[in-house]
Design a protein around this motif. Sequence first.
Motif, PDB file in Angstrom:
ATOM      1  N   SER A 110    -116.773  60.185 -24.504  1.00  0.00           N
ATOM      2  CA  SER A 110    -116.169  58.980 -25.067  1.00  0.00           C
ATOM      3  C   SER A 110    -117.004  57.758 -24.714  1.00  0.00           C
ATOM      4  O   SER A 110    -117.531  57.637 -23.612  1.00  0.00           O
ATOM      5  CB  SER A 110    -114.751  58.815 -24.509  1.00  0.00           C
ATOM      6  N   LYS A 120    -102.080  64.997 -21.722  1.00  0.00           N
ATOM      7  CA  LYS A 120    -103.167  64.795 -20.762  1.00  0.00           C
ATOM      8  C   LYS A 120    -102.798  65.287 -19.367  1.00  0.00           C
ATOM      9  O   LYS A 120    -103.631  65.292 -18.471  1.00  0.00           O
ATOM     10  CB  LYS A 120    -103.530  63.301 -20.668  1.00  0.00           C
ATOM     11  N   MET A 174    -112.759  51.952 -19.530  1.00  0.00           N
ATOM     12  CA  MET A 174    -111.514  51.571 -18.874  1.00  0.00           C
ATOM     13  C   MET A 174    -111.872  50.764 -17.629  1.00  0.00           C
ATOM     14  O   MET A 174    -112.768  51.145 -16.879  1.00  0.00           O
ATOM     15  CB  MET A 174    -110.802  52.884 -18.562  1.00  0.00           C
ATOM     16  N   CYS A 178    -102.543  47.776 -22.038  1.00  0.00           N
ATOM     17  CA  CYS A 178    -103.369  48.676 -22.845  1.00  0.00           C
ATOM     18  C   CYS A 178    -102.681  50.018 -23.099  1.00  0.00           C
ATOM     19  O   CYS A 178    -102.789  50.569 -24.189  1.00  0.00           O
ATOM     20  CB  CYS A 178    -104.707  48.937 -22.153  1.00  0.00           C
ATOM     21  N   HIS A 179    -102.013  50.567 -22.093  1.00  0.00           N
ATOM     22  CA  HIS A 179    -101.481  51.930 -22.216  1.00  0.00           C
ATOM     23  C   HIS A 179    -100.047  51.982 -22.733  1.00  0.00           C
ATOM     24  O   HIS A 179     -99.561  53.062 -23.073  1.00  0.00           O
ATOM     25  CB  HIS A 179    -101.573  52.656 -20.873  1.00  0.00           C
ATOM     26  N   ASN A 237    -106.361  55.181 -24.212  1.00  0.00           N
ATOM     27  CA  ASN A 237    -105.971  56.547 -24.566  1.00  0.00           C
ATOM     28  C   ASN A 237    -104.487  56.748 -24.293  1.00  0.00           C
ATOM     29  O   ASN A 237    -103.956  56.223 -23.319  1.00  0.00           O
ATOM     30  CB  ASN A 237    -106.743  57.550 -23.710  1.00  0.00           C
ATOM     31  N   HIS A 249    -112.835  66.210 -21.415  1.00  0.00           N
ATOM     32  CA  HIS A 249    -112.224  65.539 -22.572  1.00  0.00           C
ATOM     33  C   HIS A 249    -112.582  64.055 -22.649  1.00  0.00           C
ATOM     34  O   HIS A 249    -112.279  63.400 -23.643  1.00  0.00           O
ATOM     35  CB  HIS A 249    -110.700  65.733 -22.572  1.00  0.00           C
ATOM     36  N   TRP A 264    -104.927  65.933 -14.972  1.00  0.00           N
ATOM     37  CA  TRP A 264    -104.822  64.973 -13.874  1.00  0.00           C
ATOM     38  C   TRP A 264    -103.916  65.430 -12.741  1.00  0.00           C
ATOM     39  O   TRP A 264    -102.904  66.075 -12.960  1.00  0.00           O
ATOM     40  CB  TRP A 264    -104.306  63.627 -14.419  1.00  0.00           C
ATOM     41  N   CYS A 273    -101.573  47.982 -16.153  1.00  0.00           N
ATOM     42  CA  CYS A 273    -101.977  49.046 -17.075  1.00  0.00           C
ATOM     43  C   CYS A 273    -101.278  48.966 -18.434  1.00  0.00           C
ATOM     44  O   CYS A 273    -101.812  49.388 -19.446  1.00  0.00           O
ATOM     45  CB  CYS A 273    -101.675  50.425 -16.469  1.00  0.00           C
ATOM     46  N   LYS A 278    -115.109  59.930 -15.204  1.00  0.00           N
ATOM     47  CA  LYS A 278    -114.986  60.478 -16.566  1.00  0.00           C
ATOM     48  C   LYS A 278    -116.103  61.460 -16.901  1.00  0.00           C
ATOM     49  O   LYS A 278    -115.916  62.367 -17.691  1.00  0.00           O
ATOM     50  CB  LYS A 278    -114.886  59.372 -17.617  1.00  0.00           C
TER      51      LYS A 278
HETATM   52  C1  HEC Z   1    -108.201  46.958 -20.934  1.00  0.00           C
HETATM   53  C2  HEC Z   1    -107.407  48.111 -21.295  1.00  0.00           C
HETATM   54  C3  HEC Z   1    -107.024  49.097 -20.218  1.00  0.00           C
HETATM   55  C4  HEC Z   1    -106.334  48.853 -19.049  1.00  0.00           C
HETATM   56  C5  HEC Z   1    -105.827  47.516 -18.518  1.00  0.00           C
HETATM   57  C6  HEC Z   1    -106.156  50.134 -18.423  1.00  0.00           C
HETATM   58  N1  HEC Z   1    -106.727  51.120 -19.160  1.00  0.00           N
HETATM   59 FE1  HEC Z   1    -106.662  53.111 -18.771  1.00  0.00          FE
HETATM   60  N2  HEC Z   1    -107.843  53.455 -20.375  1.00  0.00           N
HETATM   61  C7  HEC Z   1    -108.332  52.501 -21.228  1.00  0.00           C
HETATM   62  C8  HEC Z   1    -109.267  53.112 -22.153  1.00  0.00           C
HETATM   63  C9  HEC Z   1    -110.032  52.399 -23.261  1.00  0.00           C
HETATM   64  C10 HEC Z   1    -109.311  54.476 -21.815  1.00  0.00           C
HETATM   65  C11 HEC Z   1    -110.208  55.555 -22.428  1.00  0.00           C
HETATM   66  C12 HEC Z   1    -111.451  55.649 -21.561  1.00  0.00           C
HETATM   67  C13 HEC Z   1    -112.442  56.664 -22.056  1.00  0.00           C
HETATM   68  O1  HEC Z   1    -112.367  57.099 -23.197  1.00  0.00           O
HETATM   69  O2  HEC Z   1    -113.320  57.008 -21.271  1.00  0.00           O
HETATM   70  C14 HEC Z   1    -108.383  54.658 -20.708  1.00  0.00           C
HETATM   71  C15 HEC Z   1    -108.119  55.882 -20.130  1.00  0.00           C
HETATM   72  C16 HEC Z   1    -107.202  56.094 -19.122  1.00  0.00           C
HETATM   73  C17 HEC Z   1    -106.831  57.386 -18.589  1.00  0.00           C
HETATM   74  C18 HEC Z   1    -107.371  58.726 -19.071  1.00  0.00           C
HETATM   75  C19 HEC Z   1    -106.453  59.269 -20.137  1.00  0.00           C
HETATM   76  C20 HEC Z   1    -106.993  60.561 -20.712  1.00  0.00           C
HETATM   77  O3  HEC Z   1    -107.356  60.560 -21.888  1.00  0.00           O
HETATM   78  O4  HEC Z   1    -107.019  61.566 -19.986  1.00  0.00           O
HETATM   79  C21 HEC Z   1    -105.938  57.174 -17.587  1.00  0.00           C
HETATM   80  C22 HEC Z   1    -105.252  58.232 -16.747  1.00  0.00           C
HETATM   81  C23 HEC Z   1    -105.766  55.739 -17.474  1.00  0.00           C
HETATM   82  N3  HEC Z   1    -106.547  55.112 -18.419  1.00  0.00           N
HETATM   83  C24 HEC Z   1    -104.961  55.123 -16.553  1.00  0.00           C
HETATM   84  C25 HEC Z   1    -104.887  53.732 -16.389  1.00  0.00           C
HETATM   85  C26 HEC Z   1    -104.178  53.086 -15.322  1.00  0.00           C
HETATM   86  C27 HEC Z   1    -103.400  53.791 -14.233  1.00  0.00           C
HETATM   87  C28 HEC Z   1    -104.334  51.742 -15.496  1.00  0.00           C
HETATM   88  C29 HEC Z   1    -103.820  50.602 -14.635  1.00  0.00           C
HETATM   89  C30 HEC Z   1    -104.343  50.572 -13.278  1.00  0.00           C
HETATM   90  C31 HEC Z   1    -105.139  51.542 -16.694  1.00  0.00           C
HETATM   91  N4  HEC Z   1    -105.476  52.782 -17.191  1.00  0.00           N
HETATM   92  C32 HEC Z   1    -105.488  50.306 -17.225  1.00  0.00           C
HETATM   93  C33 HEC Z   1    -107.999  51.167 -21.244  1.00  0.00           C
HETATM   94  C34 HEC Z   1    -107.287  50.526 -20.257  1.00  0.00           C
END
Ligand code: HEC
Length: 140
Positions: A97, A68, A101, A50-51, A63, A93, A72, A47, A88
């Motif tokens: 979008s 947030k 993800m 990206c995060h 994001n 919220h 959750w 994760c 989603k």
């Molecule tokens: C390739 C990039 C990427 C990776 C790797 C990734 N994410 Fe994300 N994540 C995003 C994006 C882009 C969004 C926004 C999605 C949307 O707007 O619907 C997001 C949104 C989220 C959110 C929602 C946040 C909110 O705004 O409420 C959570 C929680 C989250 N990710 C958890 C994780 C977790 C846990 C992992 C690892 C297992 C992970 N992400 C891996 C790109 C990524």
Amino acid sequence: MKPPVIIAGILLLLLSVIGGVVAMMSQGGGAAAYDSMSGQEIYAKLCQQCHGERGTAPRGLANSYARKREFWNEENLLAYIASPISVKKKMPHLRDSKRVMPAISKSISVAARRKLVAHVLGLMDALEPKTGGPSTRSAQ
Ligand code: HEC
């Protein structure tokens, strides 16, 4: 042996070979290895790119987790990482979008996912704005 039997036999053999290859690929990187990792380690692997380490999405690839936490809990976060697109839609919220993800690999166990989710909720907690009691509010 009649031809249909031979064909069926060859098909079965092919199917089991393909099945074996698919099984090996889905175990890629040793999915079981996640079971012996901490939530933080799993987060770092899957994760963080990206995060960000603290969940602030410093590179703008995801994001931020800031503010947030209210959305959750363990249950809906487990559902979200398994199927971001379907969950989603239920989240006001995120609903509108257009960002995407990626879903977590199906081969990662529920036990490993629970550790990961606990870590993510902890990152969200740490990013919560300090509400501050009367003493901090009146200080300045
Ligand atoms: C390739 C990039 C990427 C990776 C790797 C990734 N994410 Fe994300 N994540 C995003 C994006 C882009 C969004 C926004 C999605 C949307 O707007 O619907 C997001 C949104 C989220 C959110 C929602 C946040 C909110 O705004 O409420 C959570 C929680 C989250 N990710 C958890 C994780 C977790 C846990 C992992 C690892 C297992 C992970 N992400 C891996 C790109 C990524």
